[in-house]
Enzyme design. Structure first.
Site, mmCIF file in Angstrom:
data_model
loop_
_atom_site.group_PDB
_atom_site.id
_atom_site.type_symbol
_atom_site.label_atom_id
_atom_site.label_comp_id
_atom_site.label_asym_id
_atom_site.label_seq_id
_atom_site.Cartn_x
_atom_site.Cartn_y
_atom_site.Cartn_z
ATOM 1 N N HIS A 1 -10.664 -7.588 -4.649
ATOM 2 C CA HIS A 1 -11.383 -8.856 -4.623
ATOM 3 C C HIS A 1 -12.810 -8.685 -5.126
ATOM 4 O O HIS A 1 -13.333 -7.566 -5.257
ATOM 5 C CB HIS A 1 -11.376 -9.471 -3.220
ATOM 6 C CG HIS A 1 -12.098 -8.671 -2.178
ATOM 7 N ND1 HIS A 1 -13.466 -8.645 -2.050
ATOM 8 C CD2 HIS A 1 -11.621 -7.886 -1.176
ATOM 9 C CE1 HIS A 1 -13.814 -7.884 -1.043
ATOM 10 N NE2 HIS A 1 -12.710 -7.394 -0.489
ATOM 11 N N CYS B 1 -10.676 -2.391 1.231
ATOM 12 C CA CYS B 1 -10.356 -3.153 0.025
ATOM 13 C C CYS B 1 -10.930 -2.475 -1.208
ATOM 14 O O CYS B 1 -11.785 -1.587 -1.126
ATOM 15 C CB CYS B 1 -10.909 -4.568 0.137
ATOM 16 S SG CYS B 1 -10.048 -5.591 1.360
#
Length: 353
Positions: A282, A300
């Site tokens: 992301h 992430c």
């Protein structure tokens, strides 16, 4: 004389119970078995003259036999008989993934049950009834990630352009105590371009290949060292795309609750989910200075906003993302984990072995 099973007016008949007709004297003629809507249940007679259904019954359904026979003296007769199948304590449900569309070369065919298929014998009964067809033909196999997730994957990654069809004639299959499947389903989808991304967590670089050719490289920052934050290594599959998500560490597996060290709740853009445990690719404008040099995330893969938007726009469910450079392994049930196994290992996940 006719022997009919189940007997006339029988109730609470299991959907997988034997359904047969046999003439002990004389000759059996045409046999039909229909439900209340007039839908026929297929069946056939064996060489000994016993007629039997060739598929399971539906739960909570009334059925009517119409049976023609000829007696030893040549007299013909037609006999009717009715019975009703049991109403399940629980109706087992399932979904099919993907449900149409175009997906990446790493996307397996998934039959996802809403609750556990309890025993290995029950899982084997499910597995032997479901069917995948591919054009062009590709070798592959069914396996269970756990007792809720049945998946079919090719021996190697899909050939781009492959047409895939799944049919699940599962009505009448038992999946637990008092739990039965009531419906059939089917789906089809197409395999799109080969999009494979490689993330080296030591060099903090992502390399994106389409059709085996490098088309982009990006600076990234992955999970910082620690038992709960280090990004998992292994071959992952993009599970879903979501342009905006509020990430809350209290929803992670395991959770980091509000007030605990490391807790966060933050809005993110251009999200590509890689695991059910909370790993995404992301946009992370707050870590741009660390991208390419240091791993600072909670697990992430952080990218600069423009890079993340490009990755989001050019990726699809089923694309592969391969991670190297950490000591924390990606476990099969943490995402779409079919590629954790080699093909022989995957075949060993079948309930039929």
């Amino acid at each position: 004389m006719l022997a009919v099973t189940p007997a006339d007016l029988a109730a609470d008949v299991p959907p997988n119970a034997p359904v047969t007709v046999k003439a002990s004297t004389g000759t059996l003629g045409t046999v039909t078995l229909v439900d209340a809507k007039g839908t026929a249940v297929p069946g056939q007679a064996d060489p000994e003259g016993t007629w039997a259904t060739t598929e399971l019954l539906h739960p909570a359904t009334a059925y009517t036999f119409t049976i023609a026979a000829t007696g030893p003296d040549g007299t013909t007769a037609s006999v009717s008989s009715t019975f009703t199948t049991l109403k399940p304590k629980v109706t087992a449900t399932y979904g099919l993934i993907p449900n149409g569309g175009v997906v990446g070369i790493g996307m397996p065919v998934i039959v996802q049950f809403g609750s556990a298929v309890i025993t290995k014998a029950q899982r084997a009964e499910v597995e032997k009834r479901v069917k995948v067809t591919t054009v062009p033909d590709q070798q592959g196999a069914w396996g269970w990630l756990d007792n809720r997730q049945l998946m079919w994957r090719p021996s190697v990654y899909w050939i781009p352009g492959t047409k895939v069809t799944l049919s699940t004639p599962l009505h009448g299959v038992q999946t637990g105590d008092g739990k039965w499947i009531a419906s059939d389903d089917h789906t089809s989808f197409t395999i799109g371009s080969s999009m494979v991304s490689s993330v080296d967590m030591n060099t903090h670089r992502m390399t994106v290949r389409r059709g085996g050719v490098v088309i982009r490289t990006f600076k990234v920052s992955t999970g910082k060292p620690g038992p709960l934050t280090e990004t998992r290594y292994g071959t992952k599959v993009i599970i879903e795309r979501n342009s905006a998500i509020t990430m809350d560490s209290s929803t992670l597996v395991p959770p980091i609750p509000k007030g605990a060290p490391g807790y966060y709740k933050i809005k993110t853009q251009w999200n590509l989910r890689l695991t059910w445990t909370g790993e995404f690719i992301h946009s992370a404008p707050w870590s741009v200075n660390a991208q390419g040099t240091e791993n600072v995330s909670h697990g992430c893969t952080n990218m600069a906003p423009a890079d993340a938007e490009w990755m989001f726009s050019n990726s699809k469910m089923g694309d592969l993302v391969m991670f190297t450079g950490s000591s924390r392994a990606f476990k099969p049930t943490e995402g779409i984990g079919v590629w954790v196994y080699d093909f022989n290992g995957w075949k060993a996940q079948s309930a039929l072995v």
